[in-house]
Design a protein around this motif. Structure first.
Motif, PDB file in Angstrom:
ATOM      1  N   HIS A  43       0.877  -1.356  -0.118  1.00 47.34           N
ATOM      2  CA  HIS A  43      -0.184  -0.097   0.124  1.00 47.34           C
ATOM      3  C   HIS A  43       0.893   1.253  -0.067  1.00 47.34           C
ATOM      4  N   PRO A  48       3.334   0.551  -4.889  1.00 49.46           N
ATOM      5  CA  PRO A  48       3.065   1.923  -5.535  1.00 49.46           C
ATOM      6  C   PRO A  48       4.559   2.488  -5.881  1.00 49.46           C
ATOM      7  N   THR A  84      -1.260   9.109 -10.891  1.00 48.26           N
ATOM      8  CA  THR A  84      -1.456   8.278  -9.616  1.00 48.26           C
ATOM      9  C   THR A  84      -2.844   7.405  -9.439  1.00 48.26           C
ATOM     10  N   ARG A  87      -1.197   4.066 -10.852  1.00 51.74           N
ATOM     11  CA  ARG A  87      -0.856   3.615  -9.743  1.00 51.74           C
ATOM     12  C   ARG A  87      -1.614   2.830  -8.407  1.00 51.74           C
ATOM     13  N   ASP A  88      -2.975   3.751  -8.321  1.00 48.17           N
ATOM     14  CA  ASP A  88      -3.629   3.156  -7.335  1.00 48.17           C
ATOM     15  C   ASP A  88      -4.558   2.030  -7.823  1.00 48.17           C
ATOM     16  N   PHE A 165       2.345  10.025  -1.870  1.00 49.01           N
ATOM     17  CA  PHE A 165       1.159  10.379  -1.876  1.00 49.01           C
ATOM     18  C   PHE A 165       1.022  11.923  -1.594  1.00 49.01           C
TER      19      PHE A 165
END
Length: 467
Positions: A43, A48, A84, A87-88, A165
């Protein structure tokens, strides 16, 4: 009170691998995780960060296409939201996969914080109690080490847990720490166009690796425009009113410079997480560094029989790497099931830095081999000495450390895609092969891995392209 054969506290790589293997061996398993199964690696860390580094590799490839190959291509902009989101999505799909594996295996997952209440009992923060028939496995992982006065805020001062993040891409980054994590994040931000300064207190980057690896890595990073400052120490940091930081850094020669950056990334290592675990209730204690050391490394069992440890809670020689945690989880599950297994051979666990250039290594460094009084023979083979290395045009090297007249002790790689090349060397070191054993095997031509084969051919006295 609920009883199970095995209770695992922590659902990261070490914890869920223990749970899956134990369940496959017919044991009933309760896995207690206060956050999401998959842990830091899935996570906030491995997955990531490597997704983002792949995006960085694509950006670098566009630059290479233009500068080396005559392709009129430019990066107009990076859509941070789209990047992102991809990635998520990768993280989310992996998360669902882990959940599905646990469900299919029959592992009971309890989402809560847990503490020990005895050598065979656990209580969660929502009041549930569990007892273990065969044993308890501690797999609570680690968190980024922070420095006094540099508390992360998720924007200006960040750690590896939140760097990816933080909002948007900064124009400049000061990375504190030149280990694998710091080097990877320095590499990523440079690919994305940031001005990057990398500060490492030791006299070289990735100081646990072979000195030649450090040298080639630093050269590659500097060639990309990263300001590498090894042997340097942070003396102080001021958060600027308009955003960003100003840091005082003392160099290797004693000179002090003032460096400004929009973001400061603190990557000075990780510390074990035992907060709230109440080790004392089970008759355990962490050592001065926060690790829970096993009394028996062949079983990863603590001084309290039936309580085992996997992952980042283990002190060295466990390297605190996700793939080592998988191996530790398998070993502990099989131990609890009464299945005989070999202890983890930490010397044969590969170590990879996913920067540009990449590094990958397994086994002893040259210095370690000499310290252990081996009669050492070394061979280095530039990647550019083979055709595929010239095609990539990024330099790099293969270094083999062997015992004279004996087995291979270590293999060390720097260059493009070496993270995918290290598996062969892991087998070579793990199976205690000699250079002549490897030289008998034919490597595909043209490939980067051909350079590995050539290095062993030369050591075996059969060299072709190496003079």
């Amino acid at each position: 009170m609920t009883s199970a054969d095995v209770i695992v506290i922590g659902g990261g790589t070490g914890g869920y691998s223990t749970a899956l293997r134990a369940a496959a061996l017919g044991l009933t398993v309760v896995l207690v995780e206060r956050d999401k199964v998959g842990g830091t690696c899935l996570h906030r860390g491995c997955i990531p960060s490597k997704a983002m580094l792949h995006a960085a590799e694509l950006v670098d490839g566009i630059g290479e296409a233009r500068e080396r190959w005559g392709v009129a291509a430019h990066v107009d902009a990076v859509d941070w939201a789209a990047l992102t989101a991809t990635r998520d999505d990768i993280v989310a799909r992996n998360h669902k996969g882990v959940q599905a594996h646990l469900e299919h295996a029959g592992v009971r997952v309890v989402h809560a914080a847990a503490r020990l209440t005895g050598p065979r009992s656990v209580r969660t923060d929502d009041g549930r109690e569990f007892t273990a028939v065969r044993g308890i496995v501690l797999a609570t992982g680690s968190r980024p080490r922070t420095l006094s006065g540099l508390e992360p805020d998720g924007h200006t001062v960040v750690t590896s847990d939140d760097a990816l993040f933080a909002p948007g891409l900064p124009g400049s980054v000061l990375v504190l720490g030149g280990g694998a994590i710091g080097v990877e994040y320095a590499s990523f931000h440079r690919s994305m166009g940031a001005a990057v300064t990398l500060v490492e207190a030791a006299d070289r980057l990735v100081p646990l690796e072979d000195a030649d690896v450090s040298r080639h890595l630093a050269r590659g990073l500097k060639k990309r425009g990263i300001d590498v400052r090894a042997g340097a120490r942070l003396e102080g940091v001021v958060r600027l009113p308009g955003g960003g930081v100003r840091a005082s850094v003392r160099g290797a020669r004693g000179d002090v410079v003032e460096l400004e950056a929009e973001r400061l990334l603190v990557a000075v290592g990780r510390v074990p997480v035992t907060d709230g675990l109440d080790l004392a209730a089970a008759g355990l204690a962490a050592d001065a560094r926060g690790f829970v050391a096993p009394a028996d490394w062949s079983r990863l069992e603590t001084p309290v029989p039936g309580i085992h440890v996997v992952g980042d809670l283990l002190p060295p020689p466990s390297p605190g790497l996700a793939h080592a945690s998988f191996a530790e989880g398998l070993l502990v599950a099989e131990t609890l099931a009464g299945v005989a297994g070999a202890p983890v051979d930490y010397t044969a666990v590969p170590r990879v830095t996913y920067s540009a250039p990449q590094t990958a290594a397994v086994g002893l460094t040259e210095a370690q081999a000499r310290e252990l009084s081996y009669d050492v023979v070394v061979n280095t083979m530039p990647l550019t000495a083979v055709a595929k290395g010239m095609v990539h045009g990024q330099g790099g090297t293969v270094k083999v450390v062997a015992e004279r007249g004996g087995r291979v002790l270590g293999v060390h790689l720097v260059g493009p895609h070496v993270s995918e090349m290290i598996a062969e060397s892991q087998l070579i070191v793990g199976w205690e092969a000699e250079p002549g054993d490897v030289a008998r095997h034919v490597h595909a031509h043209p490939t980067l891995s051909e350079a590995v084969g050539e290095a062993f051919l030369s050591l075996a006295g059969r060299g072709l392209h190496q003079q």
